[in-house]
Design a protein around this motif. Structure first.
Motif, mmCIF file in Angstrom:
data_model
loop_
_atom_site.group_PDB
_atom_site.id
_atom_site.type_symbol
_atom_site.label_atom_id
_atom_site.label_comp_id
_atom_site.label_asym_id
_atom_site.label_seq_id
_atom_site.Cartn_x
_atom_site.Cartn_y
_atom_site.Cartn_z
ATOM 1 N N MET A 183 77.935 71.031 13.051
ATOM 2 C CA MET A 183 76.889 71.591 12.197
ATOM 3 C C MET A 183 75.742 72.176 13.011
ATOM 4 O O MET A 183 75.228 73.247 12.695
ATOM 5 N N HIS A 184 75.324 71.468 14.044
ATOM 6 C CA HIS A 184 74.209 71.930 14.869
ATOM 7 C C HIS A 184 74.707 72.194 16.282
ATOM 8 O O HIS A 184 75.161 71.287 16.971
ATOM 9 N N MET A 185 74.605 73.448 16.696
ATOM 10 C CA MET A 185 75.080 73.875 17.997
ATOM 11 C C MET A 185 74.076 74.865 18.591
ATOM 12 O O MET A 185 73.165 75.339 17.910
ATOM 13 N N ALA A 186 74.272 75.185 19.856
ATOM 14 C CA ALA A 186 73.502 76.271 20.464
ATOM 15 C C ALA A 186 73.940 77.596 19.827
ATOM 16 O O ALA A 186 75.096 77.740 19.410
ATOM 17 N N PRO A 187 73.008 78.555 19.738
ATOM 18 C CA PRO A 187 71.629 78.521 20.222
ATOM 19 C C PRO A 187 70.659 78.150 19.105
ATOM 20 O O PRO A 187 70.997 78.242 17.921
ATOM 21 N N ASP A 188 69.439 77.755 19.473
ATOM 22 C CA ASP A 188 68.370 77.647 18.485
ATOM 23 C C ASP A 188 67.999 79.050 18.005
ATOM 24 O O ASP A 188 68.012 80.009 18.785
ATOM 25 N N VAL A 189 67.651 79.153 16.715
ATOM 26 C CA VAL A 189 67.266 80.439 16.128
ATOM 27 C C VAL A 189 65.852 80.281 15.564
ATOM 28 O O VAL A 189 65.663 79.778 14.449
ATOM 29 N N LEU A 190 64.866 80.673 16.348
ATOM 30 C CA LEU A 190 63.472 80.527 15.925
ATOM 31 C C LEU A 190 63.142 81.542 14.834
ATOM 32 O O LEU A 190 63.749 82.620 14.758
ATOM 33 N N ASN A 191 62.168 81.191 14.014
ATOM 34 C CA ASN A 191 61.786 82.028 12.877
ATOM 35 C C ASN A 191 60.494 82.794 13.113
ATOM 36 O O ASN A 191 59.906 83.324 12.175
ATOM 37 N N TYR A 192 60.074 82.875 14.352
ATOM 38 C CA TYR A 192 58.830 83.561 14.683
ATOM 39 C C TYR A 192 58.994 84.258 16.028
ATOM 40 O O TYR A 192 59.948 84.016 16.770
ATOM 41 N N ASN A 193 58.057 85.129 16.341
ATOM 42 C CA ASN A 193 58.122 85.946 17.549
ATOM 43 C C ASN A 193 57.561 85.177 18.737
ATOM 44 O O ASN A 193 56.377 84.834 18.755
ATOM 45 N N THR A 194 58.401 84.916 19.724
ATOM 46 C CA THR A 194 57.944 84.221 20.932
ATOM 47 C C THR A 194 57.816 85.152 22.124
ATOM 48 O O THR A 194 57.269 84.765 23.155
ATOM 49 N N GLY A 195 58.344 86.359 21.997
ATOM 50 C CA GLY A 195 58.357 87.270 23.130
ATOM 51 C C GLY A 195 59.526 87.057 24.065
ATOM 52 O O GLY A 195 59.690 87.804 25.040
ATOM 53 N N HIS A 196 60.378 86.052 23.780
ATOM 54 C CA HIS A 196 61.547 85.781 24.617
ATOM 55 C C HIS A 196 62.799 86.367 23.962
ATOM 56 O O HIS A 196 62.983 86.277 22.748
ATOM 57 N N ARG A 197 63.687 86.922 24.780
ATOM 58 C CA ARG A 197 64.893 87.557 24.235
ATOM 59 C C ARG A 197 65.899 86.548 23.727
ATOM 60 O O ARG A 197 66.555 86.784 22.716
ATOM 61 N N GLY A 198 66.070 85.446 24.436
ATOM 62 C CA GLY A 198 67.093 84.481 24.082
ATOM 63 C C GLY A 198 68.475 84.985 24.452
ATOM 64 O O GLY A 198 68.630 86.029 25.090
ATOM 65 N N PRO A 199 69.533 84.266 24.049
ATOM 66 C CA PRO A 199 70.899 84.654 24.393
ATOM 67 C C PRO A 199 71.284 86.007 23.799
ATOM 68 O O PRO A 199 70.776 86.421 22.759
ATOM 69 N N ARG A 200 72.212 86.668 24.468
ATOM 70 C CA ARG A 200 72.738 87.934 23.969
ATOM 71 C C ARG A 200 73.666 87.670 22.775
ATOM 72 O O ARG A 200 74.443 86.716 22.776
ATOM 73 N N ILE A 201 73.574 88.510 21.758
ATOM 74 C CA ILE A 201 74.443 88.399 20.588
ATOM 75 C C ILE A 201 75.796 89.015 20.906
ATOM 76 O O ILE A 201 75.885 90.135 21.403
ATOM 77 N N LYS A 202 76.861 88.258 20.613
ATOM 78 C CA LYS A 202 78.221 88.711 20.887
ATOM 79 C C LYS A 202 79.114 88.407 19.685
ATOM 80 O O LYS A 202 78.853 87.460 18.929
ATOM 81 N N PRO A 203 80.187 89.181 19.500
ATOM 82 C CA PRO A 203 81.136 88.870 18.416
ATOM 83 C C PRO A 203 81.679 87.458 18.555
ATOM 84 O O PRO A 203 81.912 86.965 19.660
ATOM 85 N N GLY A 204 81.867 86.828 17.404
ATOM 86 C CA GLY A 204 82.329 85.446 17.373
ATOM 87 C C GLY A 204 81.207 84.443 17.239
ATOM 88 O O GLY A 204 81.456 83.247 17.058
ATOM 89 N N MET A 205 79.972 84.915 17.308
ATOM 90 C CA MET A 205 78.817 84.031 17.173
ATOM 91 C C MET A 205 78.543 83.765 15.689
ATOM 92 O O MET A 205 78.590 84.678 14.866
ATOM 93 N N ALA A 206 78.282 82.511 15.356
ATOM 94 C CA ALA A 206 77.926 82.139 13.985
ATOM 95 C C ALA A 206 76.621 81.358 14.014
ATOM 96 O O ALA A 206 76.438 80.471 14.856
ATOM 97 N N LEU A 207 75.726 81.698 13.108
ATOM 98 C CA LEU A 207 74.402 81.097 13.066
ATOM 99 C C LEU A 207 74.061 80.639 11.656
ATOM 100 O O LEU A 207 74.515 81.229 10.670
ATOM 101 N N ALA A 208 73.239 79.605 11.567
ATOM 102 C CA ALA A 208 72.562 79.237 10.321
ATOM 103 C C ALA A 208 71.127 79.748 10.454
ATOM 104 O O ALA A 208 70.362 79.255 11.280
ATOM 105 N N ILE A 209 70.797 80.744 9.663
ATOM 106 C CA ILE A 209 69.465 81.364 9.705
ATOM 107 C C ILE A 209 68.668 80.800 8.551
ATOM 108 O O ILE A 209 69.061 80.938 7.391
ATOM 109 N N GLU A 210 67.522 80.142 8.853
ATOM 110 C CA GLU A 210 66.823 79.377 7.811
ATOM 111 C C GLU A 210 65.302 79.348 8.007
ATOM 112 O O GLU A 210 64.751 78.352 8.475
ATOM 113 N N PRO A 211 64.618 80.396 7.579
ATOM 114 C CA PRO A 211 63.151 80.337 7.634
ATOM 115 C C PRO A 211 62.593 79.297 6.673
ATOM 116 O O PRO A 211 63.135 79.070 5.589
#
Length: 276
Positions: A183-211
């Protein structure tokens, strides 16, 4: 671990299809749970309705028993933001209920949350929920086009801060996450602007997006149950969440009945289901 960073799991099409199965069961369970939420109904009874839908489809809950969590949903009311326990509390006219749940099919997970407004609510709470939901879709739309995970938080932040009227706070202590074989895996998905790029998005990636947005300040505390998160100033909160996958053909909202078509349309994005 790679260079000190948690490993991101990339799914095959067949694995994404299993997550879609879990997402559809979850969507049905949230439909029935949300429909049952009205004045006089206990949050414990809503949990039972949700659990019965999972059982009917041969799915299991990824919340029940998770680090000792006692229920199949989180039921958080008003200034409770997230991780609330279902209980004998009877919903009241004007309550703001957050229902957060998950489902597992053949070891593959889905996670989704909705804000349910009970009876006649304060127009400010209606606005809060609407903007939170739209911010989620702004983040999902960004996921479809972005190169880096950090751009999702930028899109959510930009959307929220651009809204006219009273400003809303974006919680920084809680965020979205990767999802798949857990249920909880990398990467973290922040809901605000930090100025950091974070990991590159690639096919096969699945996220739970939850503001998670609040009508007041963003400070929060955890109650003595070691789970329920509340706003320090007692201002009401909203949460919306979907499980979303990127594949070679595009984006697919796995926990939405229509794959995300209606929510993404205002952002000029069309979901791409995997057909085989």
């Amino acid at each position: 671990m790679a260079l000190g960073q948690p490993r991101i799991e990339y799914k095959t099409n067949s694995q994404i299809l299993k997550m879609r199965e879990a997402g559809l069961v979850l969507a049905e369970a949230l439909d029935e749970a949300s429909a049952a939420a009205r004045p006089g109904v206990t949050t414990k009874s809503i949990d039972a309705i949700f659990a019965k839908v999972l059982e009917r489809h041969g799915a299991t809950s990824n919340f029940l028993g998770y680090h000792g969590f006692p229920a199949s949903i989180c039921a958080s009311v008003n200034h409770e933001v997230v991780h609330g326990f279902p209980s004998d509390y009877e919903l009241k006219d004007g309550d703001v209920l957050k229902i957060d749940g998950g489902a597992i099919i053949d070891g593959w997970h889905s996670d989704s949350a909705r804000t349910v407004l009970i009876g006649n609510v304060d127009p400010a709470d209606q606005r809060l929920s609407e903007i939170t939901e739209q911010a989620m879709w702004a983040g999902i739309a960004a996921f479809s086009k972005a190169r880096f995970i950090g751009q999702i938080g930028e899109a959510i932040d930009d959307f929220v801060t651009a809204q006219p009227g009273a400003p809303l706070g974006i919680l920084e202590d809680y965020c979205g996450h990767g999802i798949g074989s857990a249920m909880h895996m990398a990467p973290d998905v922040l809901n605000y602007n930090t100025g950091h790029r974070g990991p590159r998005i690639k096919p096969g990636m699945a996220l739970a997006i939850e503001p998670m947005l609040v009508r007041g300040q963003i400070g929060t505390s955890v109650l003595e149950d070691d789970w329920t998160v509340v706003t320090d100033d007692k201002a009401n909160a909203s949460q919306w969440e979907h499980t979303v996958a990127i594949h070679l053909g595009g984006i697919w909202v796995l926990s939405a009945h229509d794959g995300g078509a209606a929510g993404l349309a205002p952002f000029g994005v069309t979901p791409s289901p995997i057909t085989a």
